[in-house]
Design a protein around this motif. Structure first.
Motif, mmCIF file in Angstrom:
data_model
loop_
_atom_site.group_PDB
_atom_site.id
_atom_site.type_symbol
_atom_site.label_atom_id
_atom_site.label_comp_id
_atom_site.label_asym_id
_atom_site.label_seq_id
_atom_site.Cartn_x
_atom_site.Cartn_y
_atom_site.Cartn_z
ATOM 1 N N ALA A 94 20.894 69.691 63.929
ATOM 2 C CA ALA A 94 21.844 70.466 64.729
ATOM 3 C C ALA A 94 22.556 69.565 65.733
ATOM 4 O O ALA A 94 23.784 69.627 65.887
ATOM 5 C CB ALA A 94 21.126 71.602 65.450
ATOM 6 N N ALA A 98 26.471 68.503 65.411
ATOM 7 C CA ALA A 98 27.288 68.911 66.569
ATOM 8 C C ALA A 98 28.001 67.714 67.174
ATOM 9 O O ALA A 98 29.192 67.787 67.514
ATOM 10 C CB ALA A 98 26.417 69.601 67.604
ATOM 11 N N LYS A 204 31.412 74.415 65.876
ATOM 12 C CA LYS A 204 29.961 74.167 65.886
ATOM 13 C C LYS A 204 29.190 75.461 65.654
ATOM 14 O O LYS A 204 28.200 75.476 64.920
ATOM 15 C CB LYS A 204 29.544 73.517 67.207
ATOM 16 C CG LYS A 204 29.935 72.050 67.304
ATOM 17 C CD LYS A 204 29.366 71.367 68.537
ATOM 18 C CE LYS A 204 30.033 71.832 69.796
ATOM 19 N NZ LYS A 204 29.623 71.008 70.969
ATOM 20 N N LEU A 208 26.974 75.449 62.334
ATOM 21 C CA LEU A 208 25.527 75.428 62.544
ATOM 22 C C LEU A 208 24.882 76.732 62.105
ATOM 23 O O LEU A 208 23.833 76.732 61.454
ATOM 24 C CB LEU A 208 25.203 75.111 64.005
ATOM 25 C CG LEU A 208 25.617 73.714 64.485
ATOM 26 C CD1 LEU A 208 25.264 73.505 65.942
ATOM 27 C CD2 LEU A 208 24.987 72.621 63.632
ATOM 28 N N SER A 214 20.983 76.544 65.125
ATOM 29 C CA SER A 214 21.697 76.831 66.366
ATOM 30 C C SER A 214 21.517 75.625 67.273
ATOM 31 O O SER A 214 20.534 74.877 67.150
ATOM 32 C CB SER A 214 21.166 78.099 67.044
ATOM 33 O OG SER A 214 19.805 77.937 67.372
ATOM 34 N N LEU A 215 22.449 75.435 68.185
ATOM 35 C CA LEU A 215 22.390 74.295 69.099
ATOM 36 C C LEU A 215 21.866 74.775 70.435
ATOM 37 O O LEU A 215 22.431 75.684 71.063
ATOM 38 C CB LEU A 215 23.773 73.666 69.283
ATOM 39 C CG LEU A 215 23.843 72.370 70.083
ATOM 40 C CD1 LEU A 215 23.065 71.259 69.383
ATOM 41 C CD2 LEU A 215 25.284 71.946 70.290
#
Length: 217
Positions: A94, A98, A204, A208, A214-215
């Motif tokens: 991630a 990103a 993103k 993602l 998820s970031l």
């Protein structure tokens, strides 16, 4: 009175600095020229004028227009590739993806000329990049796909096509350079940094989540 002694090393360093500055000026001017006129319509004379250097200086560093065009394309590729060059299967996917999206959008904002020149070359059948596409590029993307597949094997990312993931990132991020006129028409104003920051967040989020990640803020 103390005399300052200039060593040969100092002279070499100064000469190297001048060469680097000159080459940077030439490549910047050449980028603008190739963007506007394409390879066939570009002129070494105009590039020299833009760089504010004698034409002989251009030929000192680059034997002809083709060599200069090759140098411009090489710079573009190196710039883009470095943002995703060192990814490893032990990295957080991630975060790595990103960061790559952020870097690609930064390039589109700060150096749209690079993306436009590259796109033009590809749209014309990549006559000057065909060898690169069949060699170094194939190796580079195969290495990145391998890492993405290893992330999938580790359960860190959904089982999707690594190649198409990369194609999607390229298309989404380079759109802001290649099609800025269209975007600005839709927004009814010039693109600004806030637009690129919003694009980063949006792309993103989509990429993602689409990969099952998820970031963490």
């Amino acid at each position: 009175m103390t005399k300052i002694k200039i060593t040969n090393d100092a002279l070499i360093s100064s000469q190297q600095k001048t060469r680097l500055l000159n080459k940077d000026r030439i490549l910047t001017a050449a980028g603008e020229e190739f963007k506007k006129y394409g390879f066939n319509g570009s002129s070494i004379a105009r590039i020299a004028e833009k760089a504010m250097l004698p034409r002989s200086n251009i030929h000192y560093y680059y034997t002809n227009k083709l060599a200069l065009y090759g140098a411009v394309l090489t710079n573009i590729i190196q710039l883009w590739n470095q943002a995703f060059a060192d990814i490893k299967s032990t990295d957080d996917p991630a975060e790595a993806i990103a960061n790559y999206i952020d870097a690609k959008l930064d390039y589109s904002r700060t150096n749209p000329t690079a993306s436009i020149i590259f796109a033009s070359e590809i749209l014309h059948g990549a006559p000057y990049l065909s060898r690169y596409l069949q060699t170094d590029f194939k190796q580079w993307i195969a290495e990145k796909a391998k890492v993405i597949n290893e992330w999938q094997a580790q359960g860190k990312i959904d089982n999707i096509s690594a190649y198409h993931l990369l194609f999607t990132i390229w298309g989404a991020t380079q759109h802001y350079a290649n099609f800025s006129v269209e975007i600005e028409a839709a927004l009814e104003r010039p693109l600004n940094k806030q637009d690129f920051d919003e694009a980063k967040t949006t792309i993103k989020h989509i990429i993602l989540k689409g990969c099952g990640m998820s970031l963490t803020p």
